[in-house]
Design an enzyme around this catalytic site. Structure first.
Site, mmCIF file in Angstrom:
data_model
loop_
_atom_site.group_PDB
_atom_site.id
_atom_site.type_symbol
_atom_site.label_atom_id
_atom_site.label_comp_id
_atom_site.label_asym_id
_atom_site.label_seq_id
_atom_site.Cartn_x
_atom_site.Cartn_y
_atom_site.Cartn_z
ATOM 1 N N ASP A 89 0.883 -1.165 0.000
ATOM 2 C CA ASP A 89 0.000 0.000 0.000
ATOM 3 C C ASP A 89 0.924 1.218 0.000
ATOM 4 O O ASP A 89 1.512 1.553 1.024
ATOM 5 C CB ASP A 89 -0.875 -0.046 1.267
ATOM 6 C CG ASP A 89 -1.625 1.267 1.513
ATOM 7 O OD1 ASP A 89 -1.679 2.103 0.599
ATOM 8 O OD2 ASP A 89 -2.152 1.431 2.637
ATOM 9 N N LYS A 120 2.880 11.221 -4.044
ATOM 10 C CA LYS A 120 1.755 10.537 -4.686
ATOM 11 C C LYS A 120 0.782 11.548 -5.298
ATOM 12 O O LYS A 120 0.068 11.236 -6.241
ATOM 13 C CB LYS A 120 1.049 9.670 -3.630
ATOM 14 C CG LYS A 120 0.006 8.731 -4.181
ATOM 15 C CD LYS A 120 -0.432 7.796 -3.077
ATOM 16 C CE LYS A 120 -1.641 6.984 -3.457
ATOM 17 N NZ LYS A 120 -2.040 6.089 -2.352
ATOM 18 N N GLU A 147 -7.224 0.505 -3.890
ATOM 19 C CA GLU A 147 -7.081 0.438 -2.426
ATOM 20 C C GLU A 147 -8.373 0.014 -1.722
ATOM 21 O O GLU A 147 -8.345 -0.911 -0.900
ATOM 22 C CB GLU A 147 -6.601 1.803 -1.895
ATOM 23 C CG GLU A 147 -5.140 2.059 -2.244
ATOM 24 C CD GLU A 147 -4.730 3.516 -2.165
ATOM 25 O OE1 GLU A 147 -5.506 4.337 -1.628
ATOM 26 O OE2 GLU A 147 -3.625 3.840 -2.626
ATOM 27 N N ASP A 176 -12.690 5.437 2.071
ATOM 28 C CA ASP A 176 -11.234 5.499 2.209
ATOM 29 C C ASP A 176 -10.752 6.948 2.130
ATOM 30 O O ASP A 176 -10.702 7.534 1.052
ATOM 31 C CB ASP A 176 -10.616 4.646 1.076
ATOM 32 C CG ASP A 176 -9.095 4.609 1.131
ATOM 33 O OD1 ASP A 176 -8.507 5.270 1.983
ATOM 34 O OD2 ASP A 176 -8.504 3.889 0.293
#
Ligand code: AMP
Length: 527
Positions: A8, A70, A171, A193
């Site tokens: 992850d 990211k 994810e 999430d």
């Protein structure tokens, strides 16, 4: 094949896991911690630090310490998101020759996949010291809402550090998989999430070992960092009013304020009030200046309530796409550190009319799901487990006058493909140009450009006669591919695909050689 790990790769923290006796197990980093800051820093002597050590450099060496990369991955320099992000980042960004965003390190620039590959390389080495053996393969997760360029760039990052990517999975889907396999409960679930930089909502159905994603939605620019920034702005404005000192030019002071803001936010998930104490943050001719403020949970909620509200239309859209009402959802699973905030939990509970599942570790469940997916792929998990994910965006082509024709709709089950017939508009036209786009916008210019596709060598014929079948497909990694066939000749024609962004395979290979060969990057005089 060596060991396979599930990764992850988070905006702020990353986590790795493996399968042990058919069960997912989080692999600690070399410091014994389950999560690792996704931070890379270069010291004055050119030494590369990753993780906790890199994070410690953030205040004193902020120009050469890269965090939240990211948010940059797979992005164009000129995009509004990058222009906005640039204002807050203490390190410099630069436009690459292909328009991508790069980070500045002394006299050089580095691509975001290269920085991310250093985080992944560190995680790979942690797994190798855990197993005492090399690790060659990985399943890597990305936000469900990542577009093609962001997915490809993440995959490139893994390749650069010497990992073979078995599968890229979303994810929230990974979280659903870990939860569903653990509890063996059937029914409809919503995975909410909210991580450090992105928000995703996924609606999925568990049914006797089959995990079927019904719909996904999200916002690539909503995450915990936005909450930190609200506290930072509050402290900054207050300090400016009180002292007339503008902290925005002082990178070191800003970094200290940012860290204190994040710490206060975390504490307020468990207490009603916290003190932010930053002695000697600045000074003027008269004296040293300090920040000392009390922040209550109530004030934090008032400052950030609109950010929490921004998740609601996304959940509504995902449910509408899945043709479900909130009361049909039997399990609500929270993922991502920011879901520890009580206001987030409260809003989600209110929306679905039920409490989220307990005993889910929001920091670890995604990596565990990735490890499970690796077990499904290599046959270690034998119960009938089928994972059916969906496309986050539509795929289509540009037509006359900035038009956009969708070929593959969003939320189609993966892998998917569609064939579309094209023809020529001029007599004896020898080539056709096809501009492939990804997105939901109704005009071509509102969508993400994936590739310019040129079919060359068409047999001379009157306009409208040649029949060219163009196949649009999205594979199990969520990556788009386009190919073409001239029906007249029956031959698959040579197709030129010029990627509109990202690294070329030769560049990825060059970076892989540099990185796995451990070349030391030297900083320039300013570094
Ligand atoms: P992730 O990307 O899932 O690691 O999420 C990281 C984000 O979660 C960061 O923005 C953290 O500040 C935030 N976070 C972690 N712990 C807490 C907490 N106790 N309360 C609020 N936010 C948190």
């Amino acid at each position: 094949m060596g060991h396979v790990i599930g990764i992850d790769l988070g905006t702020t923290y990353s986590c790795i896991a493996c399968l042990e006796g058919g069960r997912p197990l989080v692999i600690p980093n070399v410091e014994g911690l389950p999560t690792t800051p996704s931070v890379v820093s270069f010291t004055g002597s050119g030494e590369r630090l990753v993780g906790t050590l890199a994070m410690r450099q953030a205040a004193t060496n902020s120009a050469n310490t890269f965090y939240a990369v990211k948010r940059l991955i797979g992005q164009k320099f000129n995009s509004p998101e990058i222009q906005e992000a640039q204002k807050r980042l203490p390190y410099k960004l630069k436009e690459a020759p292909n328009g991508d965003v790069h980070v500045v390190l002394g006299s050089k620039t580095l691509s975001p996949p290269e920085i991310s590959s250093m985080v992944l390389g560190y995680l790979k080495s942690c797994a190798e010291s855990f197993f005492g053996e090399p690790v060659s393969d990985a399943v890597i997760t990305v936000p469900a809402h990542f577009n093609d360029a962001q997915r490809q760039a993440t995959k490139d990052a893994a390749t650069i550090c010497g990992l073979e990517v078995q599968r890229v999975i979303n994810e929230p889907t990974a979280a659903g998989l870990a939860y569903g396999l653990d509890t063996k409960k059937n029914g409809l679930a919503a995975v909410f999430d909210l991580g450090g930089g992105t928000f995703d909502i996924t609606i999925l159905e568990f049914s006797d070992g089959v995990f079927h994603v019904l719909a996904t939605n999200g916002d690539s620019y909503l995450g915990g960092e936005d909450f930190d920034n609200r506290i930072l702005e509050w402290l900054y404005e207050d300090f400016l009013t009180e002292t007339k000192i503008d902290l925005s030019a002082d990178k070191l002071a800003l970094q200290r304020v940012k860290e204190a803001a994040e710490k206060a936010k975390r504490e307020l998930s468990f207490t009603m009030e916290t003190e932010i104490n930053l002695p000697f943050i600045s000074s003027d001719k008269a004296s040293s200046k300090h920040i000392r403020k009390v922040l209550s949970r109530q004030t934090l909620e008032a400052m950030t309530g609109d950010l929490v509200e921004r998740t609601v239309p996304r959940i509504e859209q995902a449910l509408a796409d899945a043709r479900l009402s909130p009361d049909r959802i039997a399990h609500v699973i929270l993922v991502g550190g920011q879901t520890r905030m009580p206001l987030v939990q409260q809003r989600v509970t209110e929306f679905f009319g039920r409490k989220p599942e307990e005993h889910v570790n929001p920091d670890e469940i995604v990596a565990m799901g990735a490890a499970i997916q690796s077990g499904i792929l290599d046959g270690q998990i034998r119960d009938l487990v089928l994972l059916l994910d969906v496309t986050p965006f539509a795929l289509g082509i540009e037509t006359e006058g900035d038009g956009y024709e969708r070929i593959i709709e969003r939320n189609m089950t993966l892998p998917t493909h569609k064939v579309k017939a094209f023809t020529t508009v001029e007599h004896n036209q020898r080539r056709v140009r096809i501009h492939v786009l990804q997105g939901e916008g109704f005009l071509a210019s509102m969508n993400k450009s994936l590739a310019v596709f040129e079919l060359v060598g068409i047999e001379p014929a009157p306009a409208g006669v040649p029949q060219i079948d163009v196949t649009f497909e999205i594979n199990a990694d969520g990556l788009a591919r386009v190919s073409a066939k001239d029906k007249e000749t029956g031959l698959e024609q040579k197709v030129e695909v010029r990627p509109s962004s990202g690294l070329l395979p030769t560049e990825v290979e060059e970076m892989r050689r540099r990185q796995t060969g451990r070349e030391v990057i030297k900083l320039g005089p300013n570094g």
